[in-house]
Motif scaffolding. Structure first.
Motif, PDB file in Angstrom:
ATOM      1  N   CYS A 208     -18.020  12.905 -13.876  1.00 25.69           N
ATOM      2  CA  CYS A 208     -17.546  12.553 -12.534  1.00 25.69           C
ATOM      3  C   CYS A 208     -17.063  11.119 -12.488  1.00 25.69           C
ATOM      4  N   GLU A 233     -12.438  17.399  -7.173  1.00 24.58           N
ATOM      5  CA  GLU A 233     -12.952  18.170  -8.310  1.00 24.58           C
ATOM      6  C   GLU A 233     -14.136  17.459  -8.953  1.00 24.58           C
ATOM      7  N   SER A 234     -14.088  16.117  -9.007  1.00 24.69           N
ATOM      8  CA  SER A 234     -15.188  15.367  -9.618  1.00 24.69           C
ATOM      9  C   SER A 234     -16.485  15.556  -8.841  1.00 24.69           C
ATOM     10  N   ARG A 236     -17.580  18.252  -7.731  1.00 26.00           N
ATOM     11  CA  ARG A 236     -18.245  19.462  -8.227  1.00 26.00           C
ATOM     12  C   ARG A 236     -19.228  19.113  -9.348  1.00 26.00           C
ATOM     13  N   ASP A 237     -18.892  18.076 -10.136  1.00 26.46           N
ATOM     14  CA  ASP A 237     -19.826  17.618 -11.169  1.00 26.46           C
ATOM     15  C   ASP A 237     -21.098  17.063 -10.537  1.00 26.46           C
ATOM     16  N   GLN A 239     -22.246  17.975  -7.685  1.00 19.40           N
ATOM     17  CA  GLN A 239     -22.943  19.153  -7.160  1.00 19.40           C
ATOM     18  C   GLN A 239     -23.735  19.859  -8.267  1.00 19.40           C
ATOM     19  N   THR A 240     -23.149  19.938  -9.443  1.00 14.45           N
ATOM     20  CA  THR A 240     -23.834  20.554 -10.587  1.00 14.45           C
ATOM     21  C   THR A 240     -25.121  19.812 -10.909  1.00 14.45           C
ATOM     22  N   ARG A 276     -13.583  21.922   1.882  1.00 14.89           N
ATOM     23  CA  ARG A 276     -14.283  22.103   0.605  1.00 14.89           C
ATOM     24  C   ARG A 276     -15.133  20.876   0.273  1.00 14.89           C
ATOM     25  N   ILE A 280     -19.460  20.335   0.061  1.00 13.05           N
ATOM     26  CA  ILE A 280     -20.194  19.728  -1.056  1.00 13.05           C
ATOM     27  C   ILE A 280     -21.029  18.554  -0.575  1.00 13.05           C
TER      28      ILE A 280
END
Length: 301
Positions: A208, A233-234, A236-237, A239-240, A276, A280
């Motif tokens: 990220c 998109e970063s 989402r990392d 969030q992971t 979106r 998050i």
């Protein structure tokens, strides 16, 4: 005369080329300590400034403009003895964004486990293999953390050598009487900072950091939609990592530095992207939920 001018040019060019890595502003505040020698704290501030800025921390060559910009604020709350002090240290790292005048905050850490011994006019000496001086150990630790995070924003996991140096300081400090170095003392201290960063289970965090800065912010001047999409998109990392362990110290550090910036970035986003991102952020950083509401309230595009 021409030879002299050329020699001076080469000399100053060499100094600029191999300048030290950090451009670190240092402030030492001791307003809560009554009756103390104020000159002592001014000297301490000067010595810490010299330690951070005049030491060579890497083997790389930096020009003056490439120096890493950071701030250290030390607040001394208590004088334990004539030469021992207790308080906090706040460390901030900023990074210029390509093709813009904007500087992004990469780190904003407040460490409340600051305790040190300082004697005026005694040189600050750092030994990489011992824990004899807690002040220089803390300063060196954060110097390497600053370097590690800065390098991570320019290349994938580029800061690993410096994070490993910071980890070595933690390992050497396991017998230190001062707090901040040991796992059992707190879930959010120097031990856990470096453990979280180097733990492969949380490597998405470092992904990220690279995507957010190098593929996101750095291209937004020319390609704002693409840069913003990469920042989204970063997340989402993040969030992971959050779903793996929600209480991680590095997650708090990330949002302490980035919450306001995320509002500014996504307030200019498209509705579906805003939705979106909001989903998050509401999951991974509920404590800043009131800030993120501004994203939903913005008109965007």
């Amino acid at each position: 005369m021409k030879k002299t001018i050329l020699l001076l040019f080469v000399l100053f060019s060499s100094i600029a080329l191999y300048a030290q890595e950090l451009r670190c502003n240092v402030t030492v505040s001791a307003q809560r300590i009554q009756g103390a020698n104020r000159q002592l704290f001014r000297t301490m501030q000067s010595d810490i400034y010299e330690f951070m800025n005049n030491r060579k921390w890497t083997e790389h060559a930096f020009t003056y403009d490439e120096k890493i910009r950071c701030n250290i604020l030390i607040r001394l709350d208590e004088q334990i003895s004539a030469d021992e002090f207790k308080g906090s240290i706040q460390v901030q790292l900023t990074r210029p964004v390509f093709n813009s005048s904007y500087e992004t905050t990469v780190l904003n850490i407040k460490d409340n486990d600051f305790r040190c011994t300082y004697q005026e006019f005694q040189p600050l000496e750092f030994n990489e293999t011992s824990n004899r001086d807690n002040l220089t150990n803390i300063l060196a630790f954060y110097a390497y953390v600053i370097l590690g995070f800065d390098y991570d924003t320019f290349s994938p996991e580029g800061g690993t050598p410096y994070f490993e140096k910071a980890q070595a300081i933690v390992n050497n400090s396991q017998n230190a009487r001062e707090q901040g170095w040991k796992a059992f003392e707190s879930e959010r201290n120097r031990y856990w900072l470096i453990e979280n960063v180097l733990n492969k289970s949380y490597s998405a965090f470092r992904s990220c950091m690279y995507t957010y800065h190098r593929q996101g912010l750095d291209i937004m001047a020319e390609k704002p939609e693409e840069g913003r999409a990469n920042i989204a998109e970063s997340l989402r990392d993040i969030q992971t990592v959050f779903r793996r362990r929600p209480s991680l110290y590095i997650l708090q550090m990330f949002f302490d530095a980035k919450a306001d910036e995320l509002v500014n970035v996504f307030s200019k986003s498209f509705p579906d992207e805003r939705n979106r991102v909001m989903a998050i952020l509401e999951e991974v950083d509920p404590s800043n939920g009131s800030k993120y509401e501004k994203i939903a309230e913005s008109e965007g595009f």
